[in-house]
Write an enzyme that holds these catalytic residues in place. Structure first.
Site, PDB file in Angstrom:
ATOM      1  N   ASP A 234       0.874  -1.177   0.000  1.00 19.54           N
ATOM      2  CA  ASP A 234       0.000   0.000   0.000  1.00 19.54           C
ATOM      3  C   ASP A 234       0.908   1.223   0.000  1.00 19.54           C
ATOM      4  O   ASP A 234       2.013   1.156  -0.519  1.00 19.54           O
ATOM      5  CB  ASP A 234      -0.956  -0.044   1.203  1.00 19.54           C
ATOM      6  CG  ASP A 234      -2.277   0.671   0.928  1.00 19.54           C
ATOM      7  OD1 ASP A 234      -2.229   1.838   0.496  1.00 19.54           O
ATOM      8  OD2 ASP A 234      -3.344   0.080   1.142  1.00 19.54           O
ATOM      9  N   HIS A 268       1.144   1.977  -3.323  1.00 17.84           N
ATOM     10  CA  HIS A 268       0.076   2.768  -3.930  1.00 17.84           C
ATOM     11  C   HIS A 268       0.487   4.217  -4.085  1.00 17.84           C
ATOM     12  O   HIS A 268       0.038   4.906  -5.000  1.00 17.84           O
ATOM     13  CB  HIS A 268      -1.195   2.676  -3.090  1.00 17.84           C
ATOM     14  CG  HIS A 268      -1.846   1.336  -3.147  1.00 17.84           C
ATOM     15  ND1 HIS A 268      -3.052   1.067  -2.521  1.00 17.84           N
ATOM     16  CD2 HIS A 268      -1.486   0.179  -3.752  1.00 17.84           C
ATOM     17  CE1 HIS A 268      -3.391  -0.191  -2.747  1.00 17.84           C
ATOM     18  NE2 HIS A 268      -2.444  -0.755  -3.476  1.00 17.84           N
TER      19      HIS A 268
END
Length: 402
Positions: A234, A268
């Site tokens: 992430d 991300h």
């Protein structure tokens, strides 16, 4: 911090990767704390353990060749403790390394913290659908926060399937994490919460599960993240300040955060602010960082929505070198999760990018404000974007200088 030095092996810890060393580590920490503080040493070898709770004036030091291998059994992380799950306060499984209300604590050394999470342990909780996953507990927690249920009554843990974080310090002062490698986390990896004077230095995070953010300073003051490497599932670094109703209830900003000389690989976002912005984020500097991976979606990112609210201001990114990213180099998106209307539109203002260079990405800029909450005063100074695959998207932005 005191001068005591003890080894966990002196308290019965066995480096065979099987013997439960939880009690031996706790005894070591307790012994050093009683003498006024000092260093608890993890010698070379692999030590199987459950949660570790730090006390005042403790340095937990992993020597080179030392591995703390954390249990895959959720019951080992009971009883529940006060924590925060994705920006919402509750009681849940203990984080793997935890401290609450402590001062002068540190994790140091050249060893490894291994959370042992994989697709059959911890990560499967969020990937499973229906009642087998974490969705029902998440909804229960969000509903409780929205209804004003006292935090003491938001009790999860056994049966809830809300994953614990790896390293979480709550309401602590003078915090240092230095030199370690951290891998295979259930979810957020380094999570200082409501802390002051935090240094995270020369740490490597290699953890690719769901919600495996590398470092999440949340509602903290005076944070330095420097010389670290992030390769994550992430956001590499995500600065936060609480979510929705709970973030507004606590209402503590994250402020005075400096990020320098870090390397971001997969994730991300390289450096992200949000999406939990309800308490506000201000005075952030990111400089001399390198970001490069086809598995890095965005480099520099601010994300929020009119459910979140909060003021994000006085942010400076400078001397950032970006190779390849899959999506935008710079993204400020106030429609996170496609939410474009709500009662708490965020305020984003005074954001500056200096000497940001990128080799290849999709758009250079994805700047999406809202009609009732335009992004204001964004400045790009001496930036260079070499080979972009798509056009910029700029909506509801006032005062863009480039």
């Amino acid at each position: 911090m005191g001068s005591a030095v003890v080894k966990i092996t002196d308290f019965g810890a066995v480096a065979d990767g099987r013997t439960d060393c939880t009690a031996a580590i706790a005894a070591s920490i307790g012994d050093v704390a009683r003498t006024g503080g000092g260093r608890v040493v993890i010698p070379p070898g692999t030590y199987h353990t459950g949660p570790i709770h730090l006390l005042d004036d403790i340095d937990l030091h992993l020597t080179a060749g030392a591995v703390l291998q954390f249990s895959q059994d959720p019951d080992d992380y009971l009883p529940i403790v006060r924590t925060r799950y994705e920006g919402v306060d509750c009681y849940n499984y203990s984080p793997f390394v935890y401290a609450a209300g402590r001062a002068n604590i540190s994790l140091t050394g050249k060893g490894i913290l291994d959370g042992s999470a994989d697709d059959h342990h911890w990560w499967d909780w969020t990937r499973a659908g229906g009642d087998a996953g974490d969705g029902p507990a998440k909804r229960e927690l969000l509903d409780a926060a929205a209804a004003g249920v006292p935090v003491a009554e938001r009790r999860f843990g056994s049966g809830s399937r809300l994953r614990p974080g790896f390293v979480q310090f709550v309401d602590c002062r003078q915090v240092l994490v230095e030199g370690l490698t951290i891998r295979n986390s259930p979810m957020w990896v380094l999570h200082p919460l409501l802390c002051e004077d935090v240094i995270i230095r020369d740490v490597t995070v290699d953890s690719h599960g769901p919600n495996n953010d590398g470092c999440n300073p949340e509602s903290c003051r005076n944070v330095l993240i420097t010389g670290c490497t992030f390769d994550t599932g992430d956001d590499c670094i995500a600065i936060k300040s609480g979510k929705d109703h709970d973030g507004r209830r606590v209402n503590v900003p994250c402020e005075n955060v400096v990020i320098t000389d870090c390397l971001m690989r997969a994730g991300h976002g390289g450096i992200t602010l949000g999406s939990e912005t309800s308490g506000g984020i201000r005075n952030v500097v990111g400089e001399r960082c390198t970001m490069d991976s086809p598995d890095l979606k965005r480099a520099l990112r601010i994300k929020s929505s009119p459910r979140r609210g909060g003021v994000i201001e006085n942010v400076r990114f400078r001397d950032i070198t970006i190779g390849s990213v899959a999506d935008a180099v710079i993204e400020i998106a106030l429609d996170y999760e496609n939410v474009r209307s709500g009662p708490y539109p965020p305020t984003v203002r005074d954001i500056e990018f200096s000497r940001v260079t990128a080799a290849t990405a999709a758009p250079a800029l994805n700047l999406v404000g809202l009609p009732e909450a335009p992004i204001t005063d964004v400045r790009l100074i001496d930036c260079s974007f070499a080979s972009m695959r798509s056009a910029d998207r700029i909506e509801h932005v006032i005062g863009l200088q480039q």
